[in-house]
Scaffold this active site. Structure first.
Site, PDB file in Angstrom:
ATOM      1  N   LYS A  98      -6.129  -8.106  -5.447  1.00 49.97           N
ATOM      2  CA  LYS A  98      -7.231  -7.563  -6.240  1.00 49.97           C
ATOM      3  C   LYS A  98      -8.094  -6.649  -5.383  1.00 49.97           C
ATOM      4  CE  LYS A  98      -7.614 -11.295  -9.626  1.00 49.97           C
ATOM      5  NZ  LYS A  98      -6.324 -11.934  -9.281  1.00 49.97           N
ATOM      6  N   ASP A 132      -3.635  -5.933  -8.939  1.00 47.74           N
ATOM      7  CA  ASP A 132      -4.003  -6.683 -10.146  1.00 47.74           C
ATOM      8  C   ASP A 132      -5.195  -6.027 -10.831  1.00 47.74           C
ATOM      9  OD1 ASP A 132      -2.126  -8.696 -10.330  1.00 47.74           O
ATOM     10  OD2 ASP A 132      -3.209 -10.048  -9.007  1.00 47.74           O
ATOM     11  N   MET A 133      -5.220  -6.145 -12.160  1.00 52.31           N
ATOM     12  CA  MET A 133      -6.363  -5.637 -12.905  1.00 52.31           C
ATOM     13  C   MET A 133      -7.400  -6.741 -13.056  1.00 52.31           C
ATOM     14  SD  MET A 133      -7.637  -2.922 -14.074  1.00 52.31           S
ATOM     15  CE  MET A 133      -6.199  -1.839 -14.046  1.00 52.31           C
ATOM     16  N   ARG A 182       2.926  -3.850 -14.652  1.00 55.73           N
ATOM     17  CA  ARG A 182       2.930  -5.204 -15.213  1.00 55.73           C
ATOM     18  C   ARG A 182       2.016  -5.187 -16.429  1.00 55.73           C
ATOM     19  NH1 ARG A 182       0.190  -9.248 -11.469  1.00 55.73           N
ATOM     20  NH2 ARG A 182       2.103  -9.092 -10.240  1.00 55.73           N
ATOM     21  N   LYS A 185      -1.666  -9.814 -21.314  1.00 50.95           N
ATOM     22  CA  LYS A 185      -2.612  -9.842 -22.427  1.00 50.95           C
ATOM     23  C   LYS A 185      -4.044  -9.687 -21.940  1.00 50.95           C
ATOM     24  CE  LYS A 185       0.227 -12.413 -25.693  1.00 50.95           C
ATOM     25  NZ  LYS A 185       0.339 -13.585 -26.607  1.00 50.95           N
ATOM     26  N   GLY A 186      -4.390 -10.315 -20.818  1.00 51.25           N
ATOM     27  CA  GLY A 186      -5.745 -10.232 -20.278  1.00 51.25           C
ATOM     28  C   GLY A 186      -6.424 -11.578 -20.267  1.00 51.25           C
ATOM     29  N   ALA A 187      -7.185 -11.856 -19.205  1.00 55.96           N
ATOM     30  CA  ALA A 187      -7.733 -13.198 -19.014  1.00 55.96           C
ATOM     31  C   ALA A 187      -9.241 -13.255 -18.841  1.00 55.96           C
ATOM     32  CB  ALA A 187      -7.075 -13.845 -17.791  1.00 55.96           C
ATOM     33  N   HIS A 225       4.099 -15.947 -21.416  1.00 56.80           N
ATOM     34  CA  HIS A 225       4.792 -17.193 -21.726  1.00 56.80           C
ATOM     35  C   HIS A 225       5.113 -17.284 -23.215  1.00 56.80           C
ATOM     36  CE1 HIS A 225       2.578 -19.123 -18.058  1.00 56.80           C
ATOM     37  NE2 HIS A 225       3.615 -18.396 -17.702  1.00 56.80           N
ATOM     38  N   ARG A 286      -8.752 -19.956 -15.767  1.00 55.94           N
ATOM     39  CA  ARG A 286      -8.537 -18.723 -16.541  1.00 55.94           C
ATOM     40  C   ARG A 286      -7.153 -18.709 -17.180  1.00 55.94           C
ATOM     41  NH1 ARG A 286     -11.288 -16.309 -12.261  1.00 55.94           N
ATOM     42  NH2 ARG A 286      -9.363 -15.465 -11.368  1.00 55.94           N
ATOM     43  N   ARG A 287      -6.162 -19.286 -16.489  1.00 61.09           N
ATOM     44  CA  ARG A 287      -4.821 -19.337 -17.073  1.00 61.09           C
ATOM     45  C   ARG A 287      -4.821 -20.256 -18.306  1.00 61.09           C
ATOM     46  NH1 ARG A 287      -5.029 -16.299 -13.490  1.00 61.09           N
ATOM     47  NH2 ARG A 287      -5.758 -15.131 -15.285  1.00 61.09           N
TER      48      ARG A 287
END
Length: 305
Positions: A98, A132-133, A182, A185-187, A225, A286-287
């Site tokens: 990051k 990473d975003m 990559r 969806k976003g977290a 997933h 967050r996951r």
């Protein structure tokens, strides 16, 4: 109910007390289950196990929003050492990082300096580095840095998030760079002013982005997933005669392990995201916030022997 669950886990991810407890007591419990280890060296044995099963890997030293220049330099040195160890140990692994861990919130020149050192090493060893975003506020700065380095280096990729309204435009804007992307969806918790608030809209935008990226000829990692997204990607590849060598699936370490192996058996490239480090608690929360079914996947991973 899904929104309540998401907000609950995002709230927990920012709890400093629980995070400190996890750092002091939880690392050994999480190692080999949802993280590789508390450092990269201790993660190698788990990466080898994945590689031996036909799974590729990307590793990430957990920790973000660094506000100390000295810490950013420590993170840079650690990342360089990781790349060198990946090469020396002949691991099938890439690296994710990051920009805030390299000083994005401190000074742009500092980020450029740190990232240049990392990419010089990555190019020398042929190890892909993925930027990473993070949250929407840092999105443009991250993409600007990616473009600057993509003009000079080949071992660099980045991430786009389907829940942001802007992402379709960003994907088009990156077309000339022939990027390795990559798609996720976003977290992060974002305002409805910048992100789709409804899951169904995020899913539809995700599908649109996958199709757009693949048809643009980009090498695309579909990080999900979600069985519907996975099957949609397979269908899309078959419909447009897109070779399996143009895309891969990515999933989190410790979640949906059987599905990961099944995809390999079906002839698809499957990459496992293996985080490591002491700052695993916020990442894990967050996951869980991303998708309610991740809770069940995570529980199975945490209790496995």
């Amino acid at each position: 109910m899904e929104a309540i669950t998401r907000d609950f886990f995002l709230f927990l991810s920012k709890n400093h007390l629980l995070n400190n407890i996890a750092k002091k007591r939880g690392g050994s419990f999480a190692a080999g289950k949802i993280i590789g280890g508390t450092d990269f060296k201790s993660s190698i044995k788990f990466i080898r196990q994945l590689n031996d099963s036909g799974l590729s890997v990307t590793v990430d030293h957990l920790g973000e929003f660094v506000d100390s220049e000295a810490v950013t330099r420590e993170r840079t040195a650690e990342c360089i050492e990781t790349i060198e160890m990946i090469s020396r140990e002949k691991l099938d692994s890439q690296v994710s990082l990051k920009m805030t861990s390299l000083g994005l919130d401190i000074d742009r020149k500092l980020v450029i300096e740190n990232m240049t050192k990392i990419l010089d090493t990555a190019e020398r060893h042929g190890v892909m580095v993925t930027i990473d975003m993070e949250d929407e506020v840092r999105c443009q700065a991250t993409l600007d840095i990616f473009k600057e380095f993509k003009a000079k280096y080949s071992c660099i990729s980045t991430v786009l998030q389907a829940y942001l309204y802007r992402t379709e435009r960003d994907l088009s804007d990156l077309a000339d760079y022939q990027p390795f992307l990559r798609l996720v969806k976003g977290a992060y918790k974002e305002s409805p002013e910048v992100a789709f608030p409804e899951k169904k809209d995020v899913d539809e935008n995700y599908k649109k982005l996958i199709e757009q990226s693949l048809l643009n000829g980009n090498y695309t990692a579909i990080a999900s997933h979600d069985d519907q997204i996975i099957e949609y990607t397979k269908m899309l590849a078959k419909k447009h005669h897109i070779p399996n060598s143009q895309f891969e699936f990515q999933m989190l370490y410790g979640m949906r392990s059987k599905t990961q192996l099944d995809l390999v058996k079906q002839g698809y490239k499957m990459r496992v995201y293996v985080p490591y480090g002491l700052d695993w608690y916020g990442y894990f929360m967050r996951r869980l916030a991303e998708r309610p079914s991740n809770i069940a996947f995570a529980f199975k991973g945490m209790v496995k022997s």
